[in-house]
Structures are given as structure tokens and as C-alpha cells.
Scaffold this active site. Structure first.
Site, PDB file in Angstrom:
ATOM      1  N   HIS A 153      12.867  -2.920   1.532  1.00 46.27           N
ATOM      2  CA  HIS A 153      12.293  -1.615   1.884  1.00 46.27           C
ATOM      3  C   HIS A 153      13.182  -0.518   1.328  1.00 46.27           C
ATOM      4  O   HIS A 153      14.421  -0.647   1.351  1.00 46.27           O
ATOM      5  CB  HIS A 153      12.200  -1.457   3.405  1.00 46.27           C
ATOM      6  CG  HIS A 153      11.330  -2.488   4.037  1.00 46.27           C
ATOM      7  ND1 HIS A 153       9.960  -2.417   4.023  1.00 46.27           N
ATOM      8  CD2 HIS A 153      11.644  -3.643   4.659  1.00 46.27           C
ATOM      9  CE1 HIS A 153       9.460  -3.480   4.629  1.00 46.27           C
ATOM     10  NE2 HIS A 153      10.461  -4.243   5.020  1.00 46.27           N
ATOM     11  N   LEU A 154      12.551   0.553   0.887  1.00 40.58           N
ATOM     12  CA  LEU A 154      13.291   1.725   0.425  1.00 40.58           C
ATOM     13  C   LEU A 154      14.019   2.380   1.593  1.00 40.58           C
ATOM     14  O   LEU A 154      15.197   2.717   1.513  1.00 40.58           O
ATOM     15  CB  LEU A 154      12.317   2.730  -0.199  1.00 40.58           C
ATOM     16  CG  LEU A 154      11.621   2.281  -1.484  1.00 40.58           C
ATOM     17  CD1 LEU A 154      10.263   2.941  -1.605  1.00 40.58           C
ATOM     18  CD2 LEU A 154      12.471   2.604  -2.697  1.00 40.58           C
ATOM     19  N   ASN A 188       8.030  -5.703  -1.392  1.00 40.49           N
ATOM     20  CA  ASN A 188       8.014  -4.577  -0.465  1.00 40.49           C
ATOM     21  C   ASN A 188       6.590  -4.511   0.098  1.00 40.49           C
ATOM     22  O   ASN A 188       5.689  -3.948  -0.532  1.00 40.49           O
ATOM     23  CB  ASN A 188       8.370  -3.268  -1.166  1.00 40.49           C
ATOM     24  CG  ASN A 188       8.436  -2.106  -0.174  1.00 40.49           C
ATOM     25  OD1 ASN A 188       8.005  -2.240   0.970  1.00 40.49           O
ATOM     26  ND2 ASN A 188       8.961  -0.975  -0.609  1.00 40.49           N
ATOM     27  N   ALA A 244       3.344  -0.921   4.597  1.00 38.66           N
ATOM     28  CA  ALA A 244       2.852  -0.914   5.989  1.00 38.66           C
ATOM     29  C   ALA A 244       2.377  -2.294   6.458  1.00 38.66           C
ATOM     30  O   ALA A 244       2.396  -2.577   7.658  1.00 38.66           O
ATOM     31  CB  ALA A 244       1.728   0.104   6.130  1.00 38.66           C
ATOM     32  N   TYR A 253      11.353   8.598   1.060  1.00 37.81           N
ATOM     33  CA  TYR A 253      11.290   7.572   0.006  1.00 37.81           C
ATOM     34  C   TYR A 253      11.919   7.991  -1.320  1.00 37.81           C
ATOM     35  O   TYR A 253      11.942   7.202  -2.264  1.00 37.81           O
ATOM     36  CB  TYR A 253       9.826   7.160  -0.221  1.00 37.81           C
ATOM     37  CG  TYR A 253       9.187   6.563   1.010  1.00 37.81           C
ATOM     38  CD1 TYR A 253       9.672   5.385   1.561  1.00 37.81           C
ATOM     39  CD2 TYR A 253       8.111   7.191   1.648  1.00 37.81           C
ATOM     40  CE1 TYR A 253       9.116   4.841   2.703  1.00 37.81           C
ATOM     41  CE2 TYR A 253       7.547   6.658   2.796  1.00 37.81           C
ATOM     42  CZ  TYR A 253       8.044   5.482   3.311  1.00 37.81           C
ATOM     43  OH  TYR A 253       7.498   4.941   4.444  1.00 37.81           O
ATOM     44  N   PRO A 291       0.791  -1.226   0.000  1.00 35.54           N
ATOM     45  CA  PRO A 291       0.000   0.000   0.000  1.00 35.54           C
ATOM     46  C   PRO A 291       0.829   1.286   0.000  1.00 35.54           C
ATOM     47  O   PRO A 291       1.890   1.354   0.622  1.00 35.54           O
ATOM     48  CB  PRO A 291      -0.817  -0.098   1.291  1.00 35.54           C
ATOM     49  CG  PRO A 291      -0.081  -1.067   2.139  1.00 35.54           C
ATOM     50  CD  PRO A 291       0.567  -2.036   1.200  1.00 35.54           C
ATOM     51  N   ASN A 292       0.296   2.245  -0.731  1.00 33.03           N
ATOM     52  CA  ASN A 292       0.847   3.613  -0.828  1.00 33.03           C
ATOM     53  C   ASN A 292       2.106   3.721  -1.685  1.00 33.03           C
ATOM     54  O   ASN A 292       2.585   4.830  -1.927  1.00 33.03           O
ATOM     55  CB  ASN A 292       1.096   4.221   0.564  1.00 33.03           C
ATOM     56  CG  ASN A 292      -0.182   4.329   1.368  1.00 33.03           C
ATOM     57  OD1 ASN A 292      -1.156   4.899   0.880  1.00 33.03           O
ATOM     58  ND2 ASN A 292      -0.218   3.753   2.546  1.00 33.03           N
ATOM     59  N   ARG A 314      13.343   4.171  12.239  1.00 30.77           N
ATOM     60  CA  ARG A 314      12.170   5.047  12.236  1.00 30.77           C
ATOM     61  C   ARG A 314      11.313   4.803  13.489  1.00 30.77           C
ATOM     62  O   ARG A 314      11.830   4.446  14.537  1.00 30.77           O
ATOM     63  CB  ARG A 314      11.417   4.842  10.923  1.00 30.77           C
ATOM     64  CG  ARG A 314      12.312   5.171   9.698  1.00 30.77           C
ATOM     65  CD  ARG A 314      11.605   4.915   8.393  1.00 30.77           C
ATOM     66  NE  ARG A 314      10.426   5.777   8.267  1.00 30.77           N
ATOM     67  CZ  ARG A 314       9.477   5.577   7.352  1.00 30.77           C
ATOM     68  NH1 ARG A 314       9.571   4.583   6.491  1.00 30.77           N
ATOM     69  NH2 ARG A 314       8.446   6.384   7.296  1.00 30.77           N
TER      70      ARG A 314
HETATM   71  C1  DQA Z   1       8.440   0.847   3.441  1.00 30.73           C
HETATM   72  C2  DQA Z   1       8.625   1.001   4.958  1.00 30.73           C
HETATM   73  C3  DQA Z   1       7.302   0.794   5.692  1.00 30.73           C
HETATM   74  O1  DQA Z   1       7.483   0.954   7.081  1.00 30.73           O
HETATM   75  C4  DQA Z   1       6.271   1.796   5.220  1.00 30.73           C
HETATM   76  O2  DQA Z   1       5.025   1.541   5.829  1.00 30.73           O
HETATM   77  C5  DQA Z   1       6.144   1.847   3.738  1.00 30.73           C
HETATM   78  C6  DQA Z   1       7.340   1.754   2.916  1.00 30.73           C
HETATM   79  C7  DQA Z   1       9.732   1.196   2.679  1.00 30.73           C
HETATM   80  O3  DQA Z   1       9.847   0.798   1.522  1.00 30.73           O
HETATM   81  O4  DQA Z   1      10.613   1.873   3.223  1.00 30.73           O
HETATM   82  O5  DQA Z   1       5.049   2.081   3.207  1.00 30.73           O
HETATM   83  O6  DQA Z   1       8.125  -0.494   3.176  1.00 30.73           O
END
Ligand code: DQA
Length: 144
Positions: free
Chosen positions: A101-102, A75, A78, A24, A11-12, A108
Site C-alpha cells: 500500500h502507498l 496493491n 479498497a 497518495y 480500483p482508483n 487511517r
Molecule cells: C491503498 C489503501 C486502501 O485503503 C485504499 O482503499 C486505496 C489505496 C494504498 O495504496 O494506500 O485505494 O491501497
């Protein structure tokens, strides 16, 4: 012809480029797809590049990768930190998988320190921006 590597995005990640660029970066998901295409080609693979904001769809993608793919770079975004269903799906399929993960979630918020996915994949690469995908593809191809 070998099976494709499935690259699955949670997501996102469709908002990459404008979403929190200080965390990101400014590359879009389409840019990331292009980078993955190039790396996969150099490794002798095709890719199936997928994104969804819906947990159940991501589970379907993992199951599809188990049937039709050579391996998975994922990836989970969340859902990394919440999804027992993704953990179970990754354990249920008989292909190798790498979590990427990026950003570096460990640096964090504390809620990002728990990954339900990490226990179900071969390994995790995080903190290298779009290079995490490239490194994930390299690691996966070494495993296949
Ligand atoms: C993420 C890290 C996650 O914690 C976050 O919720 C994301 C992106 C990353 O690629 O850094 O949406 O997966």
C-alpha cells in the site's frame, strides 16, 4: 528467460497523481510503473503491470500470474478491505505474493484496519508511497 513479476493494482489507482495527493502523493500510476520497471530490471526481472477497477478482472490477473508469472506484488486498493474472492485467488495460485500500500491503512479510518488479503500473502509493506512497490519487488525477489 525467467517469468515476469506481475504487479497488480486495484480500483482508483488509475487516478494516482490527482487522487487525494495529500494521502497518495503526486506520482501517476505511469510514474510508478517506470519506477517498478527500473527496480525489476536491476533485480533481473521483467514486469507485467496491470490495473483494473473491476474485482473479477483482478481475480483473472491473479490467476494469470499463477500460470505465467514468477510472483505477485499486489496493491488491492479498497478491495483489500472487502474481497474474500481476492483472498481465495491469492491462496489458489502457486506463486509467492506480497501486499503493498502507498499509505499506511492502519493509521487511517477503522474500516481500513481489516485486510482480507493479508491472510493470503507472504507479507505486507505499507506507508512508503511509491517506495512500497520498490520494497515489495525486493522482498518478492528474495522469496522467489
Ligand atoms: C491503498 C489503501 C486502501 O485503503 C485504499 O482503499 C486505496 C489505496 C494504498 O495504496 O494506500 O485505494 O491501497
Amino acid at each position: 528467460m525467467s517469468k515476469p513479476i506481475f504487479i497488480i493494482n486495484g480500483p482508483n489507482l488509475n487516478l494516482l497523481g490527482t487522487r487525494e495527493p495529500e494521502v497518495y502523493g503526486t506520482q501517476t500510476l505511469d510514474d510508478v510503473k517506470g519506477i517498478c520497471d527500473k527496480k525489476a530490471q536491476a533485480l533481473g526481472y521483467k514486469i507485467t503491470f496491470l490495473q483494473s477497477n473491476i474485482e473479477g478482472e483482478l481475480i483473472d490477473f491473479i490467476q494469470q500470474a499463477g500460470r505465467d508469472g514468477a510472483g505477485i506484488v499486489i496493491n488491492p486498493a479498497a478491495y483489500t478491505h472487502t474481497s474474500v474472492a481476492m483472498h481465495d485467488a491469492l491462496k489458489a495460485v502457486d506463486v509467492p505474493s506480497i501486499e503493498i500500500h502507498l499509505s499506511q491503512p492502519a493509521k487511517r479510518e477503522s474500516f481500513r484496519r481489516r485486510s482480507y488479503v493479508a491472510e493470503a500473502v507472504h507479507g505486507t509493506i505499507s506507508g512508503f508511497g511509491a517506495d512500497s512497490y520498490v520494497l515489495g519487488l525486493q522482498a518478492l525477489s528474495n522469496l522467489i
